[in-house]
Design an enzyme around this catalytic site. Structure first.
Site, short mmCIF file in Angstrom:
data_model
loop_
_atom_site.label_atom_id
_atom_site.label_comp_id
_atom_site.label_asym_id
_atom_site.label_seq_id
_atom_site.Cartn_x
_atom_site.Cartn_y
_atom_site.Cartn_z
N GLU A 1 7.12 72.64 29.41
CA GLU A 1 5.86 73.36 29.26
C GLU A 1 5.10 72.87 28.04
OE1 GLU A 1 6.59 77.59 29.32
OE2 GLU A 1 7.66 77.49 31.23
N LYS B 1 11.13 69.13 33.92
CA LYS B 1 9.81 69.75 33.69
C LYS B 1 9.84 70.42 32.33
CE LYS B 1 8.24 73.59 35.96
NZ LYS B 1 8.10 74.54 34.84
N GLU C 1 -0.48 76.56 36.17
CA GLU C 1 -0.12 77.95 36.49
C GLU C 1 -1.20 78.90 36.02
OE1 GLU C 1 3.88 79.23 35.55
OE2 GLU C 1 3.40 81.33 36.03
N ASP D 1 13.98 72.41 35.10
CA ASP D 1 13.26 72.88 33.91
C ASP D 1 14.08 72.69 32.65
OD1 ASP D 1 10.68 73.82 34.28
OD2 ASP D 1 11.32 75.82 34.92
N SER E 1 12.76 80.25 35.75
CA SER E 1 12.55 81.57 36.33
C SER E 1 13.89 82.15 36.82
CB SER E 1 11.55 81.50 37.49
OG SER E 1 11.89 80.45 38.38
O1 KIV Z 1 10.39 78.38 36.35
C1 KIV Z 1 9.65 78.33 37.33
O2 KIV Z 1 9.94 78.89 38.40
C2 KIV Z 1 8.40 77.60 37.20
C3 KIV Z 1 7.43 77.70 38.33
C4 KIV Z 1 6.75 79.00 38.25
C5 KIV Z 1 6.46 76.58 38.33
O3 KIV Z 1 8.17 76.98 36.22
#
Ligand code: KIV
Length: 279
Positions: free
Chosen positions: A120, A118, A186, A88, A50
């Site tokens: 997806e 993390k 989410e 991420d 994000s």
């Molecule tokens: O990138 C991010 O901020 C996220 C959160 C919304 C979980 O993946």
């Protein structure tokens, strides 16, 4: 707090062990000062992709690169003592196959000090999650609304209503069985989020899901009111710092134009003062 009294940051297995226990607290962070503010209050901090939308003005997360994640990951890590850092994997750095995913995940962890990555995806990512976990990379999964798939999902819609519920449930089971230590849900309807939380053995972290999840996460700029481009229904604004910051900037601009800033206390005398505070 003394170095000896300092709490140790949890690792992925500590987070997994919190299933069904007191709620896990998490926020995103992208900078050292923000990480410092949340360190004592969060179990883990996510360097979310994000960052592309929140700090770089991108219209989606698709343009986020490894270099951006590494730079922000290093900055966040400098601000953390007691919270775990999760980072991420950006779009197109893990979908091609497990070996590609391993190379990029290992680089993210080695260059930032993150305790986990993390990524997806659900059923379709299970093989990759298993591959990474078996090779020493803890994986946090992210299912439901997965913003990197915005072009195939057709927008930022709730995921898992009606007959779609079974698909999201299957995703949750698949990532848990593959070895993910926790899963972000989410924009998943409340009843389904509760059902997943009851059925899977790993902690669920809700964002637009349910208070019944094992933990919650929000984008920090959303909850502080800095990101004002739009506000998803699931965001609670705990402060409205964006308008406060703008008002402060406007006041500064007006004072500069009126030559009332800098005032006497902000400038230096031509002669060194005999004693007293530094001038
Ligand atoms: O990138 C991010 O901020 C996220 C959160 C919304 C979980 O993946």
């Amino acid at each position: 707090m003394s170095a000896t009294a300092r709490k140790k940051a949890p690792n992925a297995e500590d987070i997994r062990a919190r299933k069904g226990s007191d709620p896990l607290v998490s926020l995103t962070a992208y900078t050292t000062p923000m990480a410092r503010l949340m360190d004592a209050h969060c179990d883990f901090v996510l360097v979310g992709d994000s960052v592309g939308m929140v700090l770089h003005g991108l219209t989606s997360t698709l343009g986020v690169t490894m270099e951006m994640m590494i730079m922000h990951g290093q900055a966040v890590q400098r601000g953390l003592d007691t919270a775990m850092m999760v980072i991420d994997m950006p779009f197109a750095t893990y979908e091609h196959g497990p070996a590609d995913a391993f190379r990029n995940a290992a680089r993210l962890m080695a260059e930032t000090g993150a305790g986990a990555v993390k990524l997806e995806g659900g059923v379709e990512m299970a093989e990759t999650i298993r591959f990474l976990v078996k090779r020493g990379i803890p994986v946090m999964a992210h299912i439901g609304l997965t913003p990197q798939s915005i072009n195939t999902l057709g927008g930022y819609k709730v995921q898992g209503r009606d007959e779609q519920a079974e698909t999201v449930l299957a995703d949750a089971r698949a990532v848990a069985e593959a070895g993910a230590f926790c899963v972000v849900l989410e924009k998943v309807p409340q009843g389904l989020a509760n059902r997943i939380t009851d059925e899977v053995a790993i902690p669920t972290i809700g964002i637009g899901a349910s208070a019944g999840c094992d933990g919650q996460i929000l984008v920090v700029d959303d909850m502080l009111g800095f990101f004002t481009a739009f506000k998803p229904k699931f965001v609670k604004r705990y402060a409205d710092l964006g308008p406060m910051a703008e008002a402060a900037i406007a006041e500064y601009a007006a004072e500069v134009r009126a030559r009332s800033f800098p005032a006497d206390q902000h400038v230096f005398s031509d002669q060194a003062p005999a004693k007293g505070p530094k001038a």
